[in-house]
Design a protein around this motif. Structure first.
Motif, short mmCIF file in Angstrom:
data_model
loop_
_atom_site.label_atom_id
_atom_site.label_comp_id
_atom_site.label_asym_id
_atom_site.label_seq_id
_atom_site.Cartn_x
_atom_site.Cartn_y
_atom_site.Cartn_z
N ALA A 167 0.84 -1.21 0.00
CA ALA A 167 0.00 0.00 0.00
C ALA A 167 0.87 1.25 0.00
O ALA A 167 1.91 1.30 0.66
CB ALA A 167 -0.90 -0.01 1.23
N TYR A 168 0.44 2.24 -0.77
CA TYR A 168 1.12 3.53 -0.84
C TYR A 168 0.11 4.64 -0.55
O TYR A 168 -1.11 4.41 -0.65
CB TYR A 168 1.73 3.75 -2.22
N PRO A 169 0.59 5.84 -0.18
CA PRO A 169 -0.33 6.94 0.09
C PRO A 169 -1.31 7.16 -1.06
O PRO A 169 -0.94 7.04 -2.24
CB PRO A 169 0.61 8.15 0.25
N GLY A 170 -2.55 7.45 -0.70
CA GLY A 170 -3.62 7.53 -1.69
C GLY A 170 -3.61 8.77 -2.56
O GLY A 170 -2.73 9.62 -2.50
N TRP A 171 -4.65 8.84 -3.39
CA TRP A 171 -4.80 9.95 -4.33
C TRP A 171 -4.88 11.27 -3.58
O TRP A 171 -5.36 11.35 -2.46
CB TRP A 171 -6.02 9.72 -5.19
N VAL A 172 -4.41 12.31 -4.26
CA VAL A 172 -4.16 13.58 -3.56
C VAL A 172 -4.74 14.76 -4.33
O VAL A 172 -4.73 14.79 -5.56
CB VAL A 172 -2.63 13.76 -3.35
N TYR A 173 -5.24 15.71 -3.55
CA TYR A 173 -5.67 17.00 -4.10
C TYR A 173 -4.51 17.97 -3.94
O TYR A 173 -3.97 18.13 -2.84
CB TYR A 173 -6.89 17.53 -3.37
N ALA A 174 -4.15 18.63 -5.04
CA ALA A 174 -3.06 19.60 -5.02
C ALA A 174 -3.50 20.90 -5.66
O ALA A 174 -4.29 20.90 -6.62
CB ALA A 174 -1.83 19.06 -5.74
N ALA A 175 -3.03 22.01 -5.12
CA ALA A 175 -3.31 23.32 -5.69
C ALA A 175 -2.10 23.76 -6.52
O ALA A 175 -0.96 23.57 -6.11
CB ALA A 175 -3.57 24.33 -4.57
N ARG A 176 -2.38 24.33 -7.66
CA ARG A 176 -1.28 24.78 -8.52
C ARG A 176 -0.52 25.92 -7.86
O ARG A 176 -1.02 26.61 -6.96
CB ARG A 176 -1.83 25.26 -9.87
N LYS A 177 0.68 26.16 -8.33
CA LYS A 177 1.50 27.25 -7.85
C LYS A 177 0.79 28.59 -8.11
O LYS A 177 0.28 28.84 -9.18
CB LYS A 177 2.84 27.24 -8.59
N GLY A 178 0.72 29.41 -7.06
CA GLY A 178 0.15 30.74 -7.20
C GLY A 178 -1.34 30.84 -6.98
O GLY A 178 -1.89 31.95 -7.02
N LEU A 179 -2.02 29.72 -6.73
CA LEU A 179 -3.46 29.80 -6.48
C LEU A 179 -3.70 30.48 -5.14
O LEU A 179 -3.01 30.21 -4.16
CB LEU A 179 -4.08 28.39 -6.48
N ASP A 180 -4.68 31.36 -5.09
CA ASP A 180 -5.01 32.13 -3.89
C ASP A 180 -5.18 31.19 -2.68
O ASP A 180 -6.04 30.30 -2.71
CB ASP A 180 -6.30 32.91 -4.14
N PRO A 181 -4.41 31.35 -1.63
CA PRO A 181 -4.53 30.49 -0.44
C PRO A 181 -5.93 30.49 0.16
O PRO A 181 -6.37 29.48 0.72
CB PRO A 181 -3.52 31.08 0.54
N ALA A 182 -6.65 31.62 0.04
CA ALA A 182 -8.01 31.69 0.58
C ALA A 182 -8.94 30.74 -0.18
O ALA A 182 -9.85 30.13 0.41
CB ALA A 182 -8.53 33.12 0.50
N VAL A 183 -8.71 30.59 -1.48
CA VAL A 183 -9.50 29.67 -2.29
C VAL A 183 -9.22 28.24 -1.87
O VAL A 183 -10.13 27.44 -1.66
CB VAL A 183 -9.19 29.86 -3.79
N VAL A 184 -7.94 27.92 -1.71
CA VAL A 184 -7.55 26.56 -1.30
C VAL A 184 -8.12 26.24 0.07
O VAL A 184 -8.65 25.14 0.29
CB VAL A 184 -6.01 26.42 -1.28
#
Length: 305
Positions: A237-254
């Motif tokens: 088993a390995y760590p599961g699927w992941v949500y990632a935010a692109r570089k520069g995306l507004d931290p408030a949105v994330v």
């Protein structure tokens, strides 16, 4: 009198009357103009699911989640559909995908381009980990163990597929089996739907073995005789699927999206329907360090890039 003659007789007086009107022409000063700008809609926040399955399945799995996130955050989220794993990576790098949902190997690549993990899923097993599987036809008497895979025809999902290629590649490596030991190693063709295509290719006897992520056989159970395919082996088993935010995306949105995701509770009927459709049991916080085991595997396989 013909129909056309009647119409002409009716229209001529109208045209004549309009042409002989006493109304004075209005002069227009073209030097006094004002540029009109159409009202702009808020720019959408793009969300993409790595295309391991067909676009139809990707949409069906995430439609309810996107609807929920729009309501919970009041953000204009829109799902888009890259055709290939590589296109998904490039779109994140170019800033065309804001929120990426991908396997851990692809995430490690995205992290090098400045993307950062903020959430990961709990798999149907109830754990935040997942596995790859090696499959073969049940009636293939020549393949009964991993060692029997030497000299056989192997079809995998994609060079960037975790469960469908890289995890099984690591398992073969641990058993002393190299890529050069196979008769052929091919990847599922075309855009999207690659996991299904691997199963169907093995089912049809075109390939001796296939590698998929665990859970794929449930997705294609209505397309094949499930009893005709057996699981030869499973990876660790390995760590599961992941949500990632692109570089520069507004931290408030994330932050807003993350909080809405973490609020999903499988014990709530409405939330359970959303999570079930997406093929997960929950979404929890993630850190980049969670994916170091994947980096270690990439290094072992000399795939660090």
């Amino acid at each position: 009198m013909s129909t056309w003659a009647v119409l002409l007789a009716l229209l001529l007086p109208v045209a004549f009357a309009s042409g002989c009107s006493d109304e004075k022409p209005v002069k227009v000063n073209l030097s006094k103009r004002e540029d009109l700008v159409a009202p702009r809609m808020d720019e959408a926040i793009t969300y993409a699911y790595l295309p391991q399955y067909s676009h139809t399945i990707s949409y069906q799995r995430h439609r309810r989640l996107l609807e929920y996130l729009r309501k919970a955050t009041d953000l204009p989220l829109r799902q888009i559909f890259p055709d290939t794993f590589e296109e998904h990576v490039k779109m994140v790098e170019r800033g065309e995908i804001d929120i990426s949902y991908s396997n851990p190997f692809v995430y490690v690549r995205l992290a090098k381009a400045g993307a950062h993990a903020f959430a990961r899923v709990i798999e149907p097993s109830g754990e935040p980990y997942f596995q790859g599987q090696i499959i073969a036809r049940t009636d293939n008497a020549a393949i009964n163990s991993i060692n029997d895979c030497r000299g056989k025809r192997w079809i995998a999902v994609d060079p960037n597929s975790a469960g469908g290629y890289l995890f099984p590649l690591g398992l073969f490596y641990d058993h002393g089996i190299k890529l050069s030991d196979f008769e052929t190693v091919d990847f599922a063709p075309g855009p999207g739907g690659k996991q299904e295509k691997v199963v169907l290719a093995v089912h049809a006897g075109v390939y001796d073995i296939g590698t998929i992520r665990k859970g794929t056989l449930d997705v294609v159970k209505n397309k094949i005789d499930r009893g005709s395919i057996r699981v030869l082996a499973e990876t660790r088993a390995y760590p599961g699927w992941v949500y990632a935010a692109r570089k520069g995306l507004d931290p408030a949105v994330v932050d807003a999206i993350a909080k809405a995701m973490f609020a999903l509770n499988v014990d709530t009927p409405e939330h359970r329907a959303i999570l079930s459709a997406a093929g997960v049991k929950g979404i929890i916080p993630a850190r980049d360090i969670d994916y170091d085991p994947v980096r270690e595997l990439a290094e072992k396989l000399n795939l660090d890039r």
